[in-house]
Design a protein around this motif. Structure first.
Motif, PDB file in Angstrom:
ATOM      1  N   MET A 197     -56.442  29.000 -51.342  1.00 41.85           N
ATOM      2  CA  MET A 197     -55.393  28.404 -50.520  1.00 41.85           C
ATOM      3  C   MET A 197     -54.081  29.171 -50.718  1.00 41.85           C
ATOM      4  O   MET A 197     -53.691  29.451 -51.851  1.00 41.85           O
ATOM      5  CB  MET A 197     -55.180  26.930 -50.915  1.00 41.85           C
ATOM      6  CG  MET A 197     -54.123  26.222 -50.073  1.00 41.85           C
ATOM      7  SD  MET A 197     -53.670  24.596 -50.748  1.00 41.85           S
ATOM      8  CE  MET A 197     -55.231  23.732 -50.637  1.00 41.85           C
ATOM      9  N   LYS A 198     -53.443  29.511 -49.604  1.00 39.02           N
ATOM     10  CA  LYS A 198     -52.169  30.216 -49.691  1.00 39.02           C
ATOM     11  C   LYS A 198     -51.098  29.294 -50.272  1.00 39.02           C
ATOM     12  O   LYS A 198     -51.013  28.122 -49.917  1.00 39.02           O
ATOM     13  CB  LYS A 198     -51.749  30.688 -48.298  1.00 39.02           C
ATOM     14  CG  LYS A 198     -50.422  31.432 -48.276  1.00 39.02           C
ATOM     15  CD  LYS A 198     -50.023  31.811 -46.861  1.00 39.02           C
ATOM     16  CE  LYS A 198     -48.653  32.476 -46.845  1.00 39.02           C
ATOM     17  NZ  LYS A 198     -48.207  32.814 -45.478  1.00 39.02           N
ATOM     18  N   ASN A 199     -50.297  29.842 -51.176  1.00 33.89           N
ATOM     19  CA  ASN A 199     -49.200  29.064 -51.726  1.00 33.89           C
ATOM     20  C   ASN A 199     -48.194  28.720 -50.643  1.00 33.89           C
ATOM     21  O   ASN A 199     -47.899  29.527 -49.757  1.00 33.89           O
ATOM     22  CB  ASN A 199     -48.485  29.847 -52.829  1.00 33.89           C
ATOM     23  CG  ASN A 199     -49.217  29.779 -54.146  1.00 33.89           C
ATOM     24  OD1 ASN A 199     -49.934  28.830 -54.424  1.00 33.89           O
ATOM     25  ND2 ASN A 199     -49.050  30.800 -54.961  1.00 33.89           N
ATOM     26  N   LYS A 200     -47.678  27.505 -50.715  1.00 36.65           N
ATOM     27  CA  LYS A 200     -46.548  27.104 -49.891  1.00 36.65           C
ATOM     28  C   LYS A 200     -45.368  26.910 -50.828  1.00 36.65           C
ATOM     29  O   LYS A 200     -45.399  26.036 -51.704  1.00 36.65           O
ATOM     30  CB  LYS A 200     -46.847  25.815 -49.128  1.00 36.65           C
ATOM     31  CG  LYS A 200     -47.847  25.964 -48.008  1.00 36.65           C
ATOM     32  CD  LYS A 200     -47.978  24.661 -47.226  1.00 36.65           C
ATOM     33  CE  LYS A 200     -48.946  24.829 -46.049  1.00 36.65           C
ATOM     34  NZ  LYS A 200     -49.082  23.557 -45.291  1.00 36.65           N
ATOM     35  N   ILE A 201     -44.350  27.748 -50.650  1.00 32.63           N
ATOM     36  CA  ILE A 201     -43.181  27.721 -51.525  1.00 32.63           C
ATOM     37  C   ILE A 201     -41.963  27.250 -50.736  1.00 32.63           C
ATOM     38  O   ILE A 201     -41.722  27.702 -49.612  1.00 32.63           O
ATOM     39  CB  ILE A 201     -42.898  29.122 -52.114  1.00 32.63           C
ATOM     40  CG1 ILE A 201     -44.134  29.679 -52.817  1.00 32.63           C
ATOM     41  CG2 ILE A 201     -41.687  29.074 -53.055  1.00 32.63           C
ATOM     42  CD1 ILE A 201     -44.590  28.879 -54.012  1.00 32.63           C
ATOM     43  N   SER A 202     -41.218  26.333 -51.320  1.00 30.33           N
ATOM     44  CA  SER A 202     -39.931  25.937 -50.747  1.00 30.33           C
ATOM     45  C   SER A 202     -38.857  26.197 -51.798  1.00 30.33           C
ATOM     46  O   SER A 202     -39.159  26.426 -52.972  1.00 30.33           O
ATOM     47  CB  SER A 202     -39.939  24.472 -50.320  1.00 30.33           C
ATOM     48  OG  SER A 202     -40.242  23.625 -51.418  1.00 30.33           O
ATOM     49  N   ILE A 203     -37.602  26.146 -51.382  1.00 30.19           N
ATOM     50  CA  ILE A 203     -36.483  26.304 -52.309  1.00 30.19           C
ATOM     51  C   ILE A 203     -35.629  25.054 -52.258  1.00 30.19           C
ATOM     52  O   ILE A 203     -35.241  24.601 -51.173  1.00 30.19           O
ATOM     53  CB  ILE A 203     -35.636  27.548 -51.961  1.00 30.19           C
ATOM     54  CG1 ILE A 203     -36.443  28.835 -52.202  1.00 30.19           C
ATOM     55  CG2 ILE A 203     -34.355  27.584 -52.801  1.00 30.19           C
ATOM     56  CD1 ILE A 203     -35.729  30.108 -51.782  1.00 30.19           C
ATOM     57  N   GLY A 204     -35.364  24.487 -53.421  1.00 33.47           N
ATOM     58  CA  GLY A 204     -34.478  23.332 -53.534  1.00 33.47           C
ATOM     59  C   GLY A 204     -33.118  23.785 -54.039  1.00 33.47           C
ATOM     60  O   GLY A 204     -33.039  24.554 -55.001  1.00 33.47           O
ATOM     61  N   VAL A 205     -32.071  23.319 -53.379  1.00 35.38           N
ATOM     62  CA  VAL A 205     -30.697  23.724 -53.712  1.00 35.38           C
ATOM     63  C   VAL A 205     -29.892  22.496 -54.122  1.00 35.38           C
ATOM     64  O   VAL A 205     -29.943  21.454 -53.460  1.00 35.38           O
ATOM     65  CB  VAL A 205     -30.010  24.400 -52.500  1.00 35.38           C
ATOM     66  CG1 VAL A 205     -28.605  24.858 -52.868  1.00 35.38           C
ATOM     67  CG2 VAL A 205     -30.844  25.560 -51.986  1.00 35.38           C
ATOM     68  N   ASP A 206     -29.145  22.623 -55.200  1.00 34.78           N
ATOM     69  CA  ASP A 206     -28.240  21.557 -55.658  1.00 34.78           C
ATOM     70  C   ASP A 206     -26.806  22.054 -55.532  1.00 34.78           C
ATOM     71  O   ASP A 206     -26.450  23.089 -56.099  1.00 34.78           O
ATOM     72  CB  ASP A 206     -28.547  21.176 -57.110  1.00 34.78           C
ATOM     73  CG  ASP A 206     -27.652  20.055 -57.612  1.00 34.78           C
ATOM     74  OD1 ASP A 206     -27.445  19.085 -56.874  1.00 34.78           O
ATOM     75  OD2 ASP A 206     -27.167  20.153 -58.752  1.00 34.78           O
ATOM     76  N   VAL A 207     -25.985  21.330 -54.772  1.00 37.57           N
ATOM     77  CA  VAL A 207     -24.600  21.724 -54.528  1.00 37.57           C
ATOM     78  C   VAL A 207     -23.677  20.925 -55.436  1.00 37.57           C
ATOM     79  O   VAL A 207     -23.563  19.704 -55.307  1.00 37.57           O
ATOM     80  CB  VAL A 207     -24.213  21.506 -53.048  1.00 37.57           C
ATOM     81  CG1 VAL A 207     -22.762  21.914 -52.809  1.00 37.57           C
ATOM     82  CG2 VAL A 207     -25.145  22.284 -52.136  1.00 37.57           C
ATOM     83  N   ILE A 266     -36.170  25.599 -46.854  1.00 43.50           N
ATOM     84  CA  ILE A 266     -35.170  25.298 -47.876  1.00 43.50           C
ATOM     85  C   ILE A 266     -34.716  23.854 -47.723  1.00 43.50           C
ATOM     86  O   ILE A 266     -34.488  23.379 -46.603  1.00 43.50           O
ATOM     87  CB  ILE A 266     -33.959  26.253 -47.736  1.00 43.50           C
ATOM     88  CG1 ILE A 266     -34.380  27.705 -47.992  1.00 43.50           C
ATOM     89  CG2 ILE A 266     -32.822  25.856 -48.686  1.00 43.50           C
ATOM     90  CD1 ILE A 266     -33.341  28.727 -47.575  1.00 43.50           C
ATOM     91  N   GLY A 267     -34.580  23.154 -48.833  1.00 40.51           N
ATOM     92  CA  GLY A 267     -34.053  21.789 -48.834  1.00 40.51           C
ATOM     93  C   GLY A 267     -32.798  21.734 -49.693  1.00 40.51           C
ATOM     94  O   GLY A 267     -32.826  22.150 -50.853  1.00 40.51           O
ATOM     95  N   ILE A 268     -31.716  21.235 -49.118  1.00 37.52           N
ATOM     96  CA  ILE A 268     -30.421  21.273 -49.794  1.00 37.52           C
ATOM     97  C   ILE A 268     -29.931  19.863 -50.125  1.00 37.52           C
ATOM     98  O   ILE A 268     -29.807  19.010 -49.248  1.00 37.52           O
ATOM     99  CB  ILE A 268     -29.375  22.014 -48.929  1.00 37.52           C
ATOM    100  CG1 ILE A 268     -29.842  23.457 -48.678  1.00 37.52           C
ATOM    101  CG2 ILE A 268     -28.011  22.003 -49.609  1.00 37.52           C
ATOM    102  CD1 ILE A 268     -28.907  24.271 -47.793  1.00 37.52           C
ATOM    103  N   GLY A 283     -34.870  18.227 -53.181  1.00 37.43           N
ATOM    104  CA  GLY A 283     -34.580  19.036 -52.003  1.00 37.43           C
ATOM    105  C   GLY A 283     -35.805  19.784 -51.515  1.00 37.43           C
ATOM    106  O   GLY A 283     -36.143  19.764 -50.326  1.00 37.43           O
ATOM    107  N   ALA A 284     -36.493  20.420 -52.443  1.00 37.96           N
ATOM    108  CA  ALA A 284     -37.662  21.226 -52.078  1.00 37.96           C
ATOM    109  C   ALA A 284     -38.783  20.386 -51.482  1.00 37.96           C
ATOM    110  O   ALA A 284     -39.529  20.846 -50.608  1.00 37.96           O
ATOM    111  CB  ALA A 284     -38.164  21.975 -53.315  1.00 37.96           C
ATOM    112  N   GLN A 285     -38.894  19.148 -51.938  1.00 32.94           N
ATOM    113  CA  GLN A 285     -39.963  18.260 -51.462  1.00 32.94           C
ATOM    114  C   GLN A 285     -39.819  17.931 -49.970  1.00 32.94           C
ATOM    115  O   GLN A 285     -40.778  17.522 -49.317  1.00 32.94           O
ATOM    116  CB  GLN A 285     -39.950  16.975 -52.303  1.00 32.94           C
ATOM    117  CG  GLN A 285     -41.164  16.094 -52.143  1.00 32.94           C
ATOM    118  CD  GLN A 285     -42.449  16.732 -52.623  1.00 32.94           C
ATOM    119  OE1 GLN A 285     -42.471  17.466 -53.596  1.00 32.94           O
ATOM    120  NE2 GLN A 285     -43.547  16.452 -51.914  1.00 32.94           N
ATOM    121  N   LEU A 286     -38.624  18.134 -49.408  1.00 33.39           N
ATOM    122  CA  LEU A 286     -38.409  17.888 -47.975  1.00 33.39           C
ATOM    123  C   LEU A 286     -39.257  18.806 -47.106  1.00 33.39           C
ATOM    124  O   LEU A 286     -39.448  18.546 -45.907  1.00 33.39           O
ATOM    125  CB  LEU A 286     -36.933  18.092 -47.610  1.00 33.39           C
ATOM    126  CG  LEU A 286     -35.898  17.191 -48.289  1.00 33.39           C
ATOM    127  CD1 LEU A 286     -34.504  17.561 -47.826  1.00 33.39           C
ATOM    128  CD2 LEU A 286     -36.185  15.724 -48.018  1.00 33.39           C
TER     129      LEU A 286
END
Length: 311
Positions: A1-11, A70-72, A292-295
């Motif tokens: 299975m191809k990886n699904k990567i997201s980025i979570g950002v904290d401001v 990306i989830g911010i 954020g990333a879970q979005l």
């Protein structure tokens, strides 16, 4: 299975940070964690450039072909549906982003115009992160509280924010609720502790960490935190009852001084006969990365996106 990567950002107020997140196994990719200083009084171009630089640094540490979005985690007021900043001078930070479409600006900066970018309230992101990776795992009804510059909160039902039901305060927020002679945010915050310690002692301090260090020898400092814990329990108790909270997690800088107020708070909780698990975050801002990333988990997103308009 191809990886699904997201980025979570904290401001944050003085920096922004992020981490890549593997959606397949719900784990932070540790060596992807990135941080950059941020002048929240800077121009919109300066702030957007900081976001772009941070994200490029993080993307360089992963396989960009696996990035799904990306989830911010962003402080309010903010239009979380459309990605538009609504912060004004009243908030004393990011006012130069007012009415700026941050989603479009970041996409343009990255030259990646079809990259999904989603936003959520920072306290809610913290709560979601604690549900998936931290102290709120498996809790049906849970409450996350951030104690720091301000008082943040999020009520979750099996990991989904509860915002509009009558079992929670308006928008799931508690900061604005009346408490003593003001509102809760005035009391259960860094400035509240600094101001009350000064009123009691005439001593000016730079923050909670300094007051905590004084508590070893200063009776007033020790009593200040005991008062904080007891009154925090009193303030939260009606909502713990109403929402039937099973687990509560505290984060933010003040939570790092929990050893000074935990006993007083739990003593008061015991008077209400709550069956309540009280925990302190070990993840801290990492929880916001996860939230954020879970979005970018499409199944989770379908359950959460309708709540964004109420944040």
């Amino acid at each position: 299975m191809k990886n699904k990567i997201s980025i979570g950002v904290d401001v944050g107020g003085s920096h922004i940070s992020c981490a890549a997140y593997n959606l397949n196994n719900r784990s932070i990719i540790a060596d992807s964690i990135s941080e950059i200083s941020l002048n929240n009084q800077g121009s919109k171009e300066e702030i957007v450039s900081a976001f772009g630089g941070l994200l490029r640094s993080c993307i360089a540490k992963i396989n960009a072909d696996e990035l799904v979005g990306i989830g911010i985690a962003m402080p309010g007021p903010f239009d979380y549906v459309n990605g538009i900043a609504l912060l004004t001078g009243e908030n004393a930070k990011f006012q130069n982003l007012y009415k700026e479409n941050l989603r479009l600006a970041i996409q343009k900066n990255l030259a990646w115009e079809d990259l999904p970018i989603r936003f959520i309230n920072d306290a809610t992101a913290f709560a979601i992160g604690e549900y998936f990776s931290g102290e709120l795992k498996e809790a049906k009804h849970s409450l996350a509280i951030t104690l720091g510059t301000g008082l943040g909160s999020a009520f979750l039902s099996e990991g989904i924010p509860v915002i509009t039901e009558d079992t929670v305060p308006k928008n799931g927020c508690i900061w604005h609720l009346p408490f003593e002679s003001g509102i809760a945010d005035d009391y259960f915050s860094t400035r509240g502790l600094i101001n009350r310690f000064f009123d009691r002692t005439g001593i000016k301090t730079s923050g909670v960490k300094e007051i905590a260090s004084l508590s070893k020898e200063n009776k007033e400092a020790k009593e200040l935190f005991m008062d904080f814990g007891e009154k925090l329990a009193v303030f939260l108790s009606p909502w713990i009852t109403k929402f039937n909270v099973e687990a509560i997690v505290f984060g933010g800088n003040i939570s790092k001084a929990s050893y000074l107020f935990d006993h007083a708070m739990n003593e008061k909780f015991s008077e209400y006969h709550f069956k309540l698990k009280v925990k302190y975050s070990t993840l801290q801002e990492t929880a916001a990365f996860v939230g954020g990333a879970q979005l970018l988990d499409e199944e989770f997103w379908l359950l959460v996106k309708s709540q964004l308009q109420h944040m």
